[in-house]
Design a protein around this motif. Structure first.
Motif, PDB file in Angstrom:
ATOM      1  N   UNK A  83      40.268 -24.655  17.485  1.00  0.00           N
ATOM      2  CA  UNK A  83      39.073 -25.246  16.901  1.00  0.00           C
ATOM      3  C   UNK A  83      37.880 -24.363  17.230  1.00  0.00           C
ATOM      4  N   UNK A  84      36.889 -24.412  16.354  1.00  0.00           N
ATOM      5  CA  UNK A  84      35.623 -23.705  16.561  1.00  0.00           C
ATOM      6  C   UNK A  84      34.533 -24.755  16.705  1.00  0.00           C
ATOM      7  N   UNK A  85      33.724 -24.622  17.734  1.00  0.00           N
ATOM      8  CA  UNK A  85      32.587 -25.519  17.936  1.00  0.00           C
ATOM      9  C   UNK A  85      31.306 -24.696  17.961  1.00  0.00           C
ATOM     10  N   UNK A  86      30.213 -25.304  17.523  1.00  0.00           N
ATOM     11  CA  UNK A  86      28.921 -24.623  17.476  1.00  0.00           C
ATOM     12  C   UNK A  86      27.845 -25.549  18.005  1.00  0.00           C
ATOM     13  N   UNK A  87      26.878 -24.969  18.752  1.00  0.00           N
ATOM     14  CA  UNK A  87      25.768 -25.772  19.262  1.00  0.00           C
ATOM     15  C   UNK A  87      24.476 -25.394  18.547  1.00  0.00           C
ATOM     16  N   UNK A  88      23.423 -26.152  18.824  1.00  0.00           N
ATOM     17  CA  UNK A  88      22.170 -25.978  18.098  1.00  0.00           C
ATOM     18  C   UNK A  88      21.469 -24.667  18.428  1.00  0.00           C
ATOM     19  N   UNK A  89      21.788 -24.040  19.548  1.00  0.00           N
ATOM     20  CA  UNK A  89      21.177 -22.772  19.907  1.00  0.00           C
ATOM     21  C   UNK A  89      21.839 -21.580  19.228  1.00  0.00           C
ATOM     22  N   UNK A  90      22.891 -21.817  18.432  1.00  0.00           N
ATOM     23  CA  UNK A  90      23.511 -20.749  17.662  1.00  0.00           C
ATOM     24  C   UNK A  90      24.701 -20.089  18.316  1.00  0.00           C
ATOM     25  N   UNK A  91      25.345 -20.744  19.270  1.00  0.00           N
ATOM     26  CA  UNK A  91      26.535 -20.189  19.917  1.00  0.00           C
ATOM     27  C   UNK A  91      27.786 -20.883  19.357  1.00  0.00           C
ATOM     28  N   UNK A  92      28.738 -20.062  18.917  1.00  0.00           N
ATOM     29  CA  UNK A  92      30.023 -20.556  18.411  1.00  0.00           C
ATOM     30  C   UNK A  92      31.122 -20.171  19.388  1.00  0.00           C
ATOM     31  N   UNK A  93      32.016 -21.118  19.663  1.00  0.00           N
ATOM     32  CA  UNK A  93      33.107 -20.877  20.609  1.00  0.00           C
ATOM     33  C   UNK A  93      34.433 -21.308  19.974  1.00  0.00           C
ATOM     34  N   UNK A  94      35.456 -20.490  20.191  1.00  0.00           N
ATOM     35  CA  UNK A  94      36.806 -20.788  19.727  1.00  0.00           C
ATOM     36  C   UNK A  94      37.636 -21.258  20.908  1.00  0.00           C
ATOM     37  N   UNK A  95      38.315 -22.400  20.730  1.00  0.00           N
ATOM     38  CA  UNK A  95      39.077 -23.020  21.819  1.00  0.00           C
ATOM     39  C   UNK A  95      40.543 -23.154  21.436  1.00  0.00           C
ATOM     40  N   UNK A  96      41.405 -22.987  22.427  1.00  0.00           N
ATOM     41  CA  UNK A  96      42.841 -23.224  22.263  1.00  0.00           C
ATOM     42  C   UNK A  96      43.140 -24.627  22.771  1.00  0.00           C
ATOM     43  N   UNK A  97      43.630 -25.500  21.879  1.00  0.00           N
ATOM     44  CA  UNK A  97      43.913 -26.878  22.262  1.00  0.00           C
ATOM     45  C   UNK A  97      45.164 -27.015  23.104  1.00  0.00           C
ATOM     46  N   UNK A  98      45.934 -25.939  23.222  1.00  0.00           N
ATOM     47  CA  UNK A  98      47.107 -25.993  24.085  1.00  0.00           C
ATOM     48  C   UNK A  98      46.770 -25.754  25.543  1.00  0.00           C
ATOM     49  N   UNK A  99      45.823 -24.844  25.800  1.00  0.00           N
ATOM     50  CA  UNK A  99      45.436 -24.509  27.170  1.00  0.00           C
ATOM     51  C   UNK A  99      44.004 -24.892  27.497  1.00  0.00           C
ATOM     52  N   UNK A 100      43.231 -25.310  26.463  1.00  0.00           N
ATOM     53  CA  UNK A 100      41.819 -25.673  26.603  1.00  0.00           C
ATOM     54  C   UNK A 100      40.966 -24.503  27.114  1.00  0.00           C
ATOM     55  N   UNK A 101      41.395 -23.296  26.790  1.00  0.00           N
ATOM     56  CA  UNK A 101      40.651 -22.115  27.184  1.00  0.00           C
ATOM     57  C   UNK A 101      39.760 -21.652  26.039  1.00  0.00           C
ATOM     58  N   UNK A 102      38.636 -21.027  26.401  1.00  0.00           N
ATOM     59  CA  UNK A 102      37.738 -20.439  25.416  1.00  0.00           C
ATOM     60  C   UNK A 102      38.259 -19.052  25.058  1.00  0.00           C
TER      61      UNK A 102
END
Length: 586
Positions: A83-102
């Motif tokens: 999954x990809x998440x984004x915050x209001x300050x403009x940072x996007x992060x990709x996460x692995x739902x199997x290990x919960x690592x960025x």
């Protein structure tokens, strides 16, 4: 989801409220559902990502990493576990739902306040939305050096085409053995794939699914060619019979079917219903012996003639479900394994030639021990048998097993050949081989009797006939992090291909050293000793092309008549001609 910090689940058909997910400290602004793992990811003004099991209403994990309110969450495609998440300050992060690592962090340029996030998996593109749309393209999803994000069903190497084939529940991939890259992906969206195989020329891929349907796809284009006669329930095994254009399928509907692949429409050559009293779990085929063996949850192994599906024998002695079986050509041997970790080697009845004195009996057995106190179920096995051409050398027999703990073990059973006085069975003569016979049988009465007999206490558990020690355990290694699905030994080049529930397909040497893995990208180098000559061309096609070339080389040379053509016009040539024909006066 809303600013009241709650996530509410509703029934879309009835409009009835089902449950409320509570755990966020502040309002929830966005969420996404990962279909591959059946989890819900939510985020909002408390800067955290919550991972839920929506069916029980509990939070599985809390992911922190953002330093501003989360404005968008997107899943990178339905089969993806990222999954990809984004915050209001403009940072996007990709996460692995199997290990919960960025896995990756990106900063969206020239953004005052990021307002939304949008993903288009079909185009592999993610949009970050402020006053403008900013697009990000991605090439790969999934973890590096990973074959699939889902458990693998099967993996093997096709020696003629020099390709690897792997498959999970929704796709079959063909990999180039020369480069390690993906050549083709055949998607199957109808229902979950249960098994697949190649034809003898490598042009068609047969795919069976959970509903009992059997699809035939073109191996190069992925287009659907036809459908074969379906089973009533899930297809648990399939084997292509090289040279006969027949394919054997077994199913949980307790039937064995031999399909004809030579026709453009579905056609059944032979069929046996009620072949077992339980679900058929595995199947083995021997062209040399002309036999089919099936194992079932009724603890019975049935050996049949391939040409008539006539029952030759029932092998009784296992007390738990049969998990794997394999013939040992050219000897009249069958190896079987059950859920308790027992591995047995049987002498089987042959169609021609003298029968072994212990036919239909267990010659020897051993237990796949995981520790001093517990055993591990063997899910897959394969045999390597070497028969020397002269009598000065002795035959050898080595078994490779893969178990539910992900371990591969090597067992040297060469002493059994000498102790049991085993001799290679004669190959069936071509005049006796008729793979196109049409037969239909119903074995309900016989199989019912044998199932009761197998469950009775009068039948001992795998009573052996060779009482001397003939099995010696060799090397073993940890091949997979989870249970193994398939193990196949190949000879050109010599390697072992394994596949497991951890989503990995690996290639090993015979002594347990990792050669390489099937992966779309990653840091593990591709190292497979295969030559590029005749790459991708099967021998039959190559022989046909070479015969055409030889015919062309031997044909008499044709003398072509010259063709009259009008010479091209040139302005300079025309001026020179006029100068020569006319005298110019000054």
């Amino acid at each position: 989801c809303g600013v009241d910090r709650n996530v509410m689940i509703w029934d879309v058909f009835t409009g009835i409220w089902k449950r409320t997910l509570r755990g966020h400290e502040m309002g929830v602004r966005c969420m996404a559902f990962a279909t591959s793992t059946k989890v819900l990811v939510t985020g909002g003004y408390d800067y955290n990502l919550f991972v839920w099991n929506p069916y029980v209403g509990k939070s599985i994990h809390i992911i922190d990493g953002h330093t501003a309110p989360i404005v968008g969450i997107e899943v990178l495609g339905s089969p993806s576990n990222q999954v990809v998440s984004a915050d209001s300050e403009g940072f996007m992060k990709t996460w692995d739902l199997g290990t919960y690592q960025c896995l990756q962090t990106l900063s969206v340029p020239e953004v005052l306040t990021l307002r939304a996030l949008l993903s288009i998996p079909s185009h592999k593109r993610v949009f970050a939305v402020d006053r403008t749309f900013i697009a990000f393209d991605y090439e790969n999803t999934g973890r590096a050096d990973q074959t699939e994000e889902e458990p693998l069903i099967k993996a093997f190497y096709h020696e003629k085409l020099k390709v690897f084939v792997s498959g999970c529940i929704n796709a079959v991939k063909v990999w180039d053995a020369l480069t390690g890259g993906i050549k083709n992906v055949i998607t199957h969206t109808e229902t979950e794939i249960t098994n697949f195989c190649f034809d003898d020329r490598g042009r068609k891929i047969f795919v069976s699914d959970h509903c009992g349907d059997i699809y035939v796809y073109h191996a190069s284009t992925g287009c659907l060619v036809k459908k074969l006669t379906p089973h009533a329930k899930e297809v648990s095994g399939m084997i292509y019979c090289e040279g006969d254009k027949n394919i054997i399928t077994v199913s949980w509907d307790r039937s064995i079917v031999v399909h004809d692949d030579s026709e453009h429409y579905p056609k059944v050559r032979r069929k046996s219903i009620n072949a077992h009293q339980g679900d058929i779990t595995c199947v083995a085929y021997s062209r040399h012996l002309g036999l089919i063996a099936t194992g079932s949850t009724d603890c019975v192994i049935a050996v049949r003639e391939y040409l008539k599906l006539r029952i030759l024998s029932f092998l009784l002695g296992h007390k738990t479900d049969i998990t794997a079986i394999a013939f040992v050509e050219p000897f009249p041997l069958l190896v079987s394994a059950d859920f308790s970790g027992n591995v047995a080697i049987w002498a089987v009845t042959t169609m021609f030639g003298p029968q072994h004195r212990f036919a239909n009996c267990v010659l020897t057995r051993f237990i796949n021990m995981q520790s001093l106190e517990s055993s591990a179920s063997v899910n897959c096995l394969d045999a390597v048998c070497t028969v020397p051409e002269n009598d000065s050398q002795e035959s050898s027999l080595v078994l490779y097993t893969g178990d539910e703990d992900g371990d591969v073990r090597c067992w040297d059973v060469s002493r059994l050949i000498r102790a049991a006085d085993l001799e290679p069975s004669p190959e069936i003569e071509p005049a006796e081989w008729d793979p196109f016979k049409k037969v239909e049988t119903d074995a309900a009465h016989t199989t019912e009797t044998m199932a009761r007999k197998a469950a009775s206490l009068d039948v001992p558990e795998l009573q052996v006939q060779i009482d001397q020690p003939v099995v010696q355990q060799g090397i073993s290694w940890k091949a997979h992090k989870d249970s193994m699905r398939t193990l196949k030994v190949h000879f050109d080049p010599m390697c072992i291909v394994t596949a497991g529930y951890d989503g990995m397909a690996k290639i090993w040497t015979r002594d347990g050293h990792l050669m390489t893995v099937l992966r779309a990208y990653g840091s593990i180098p591709w190292n497979f000793p295969v030559e590029a000559d005749n790459h991708g061309v099967d021998p039959e096609t190559l022989d046909r092309i070479m015969s055409k070339v030889r015919e062309a080389d031997g044909a008499p040379q044709t003398n072509f008549k010259p063709r009259f053509t009008v010479p091209g016009y040139s302005t300079l040539d025309e001026v020179d001609r006029l100068k020569q024909g006319y005298k110019v006066h000054v």
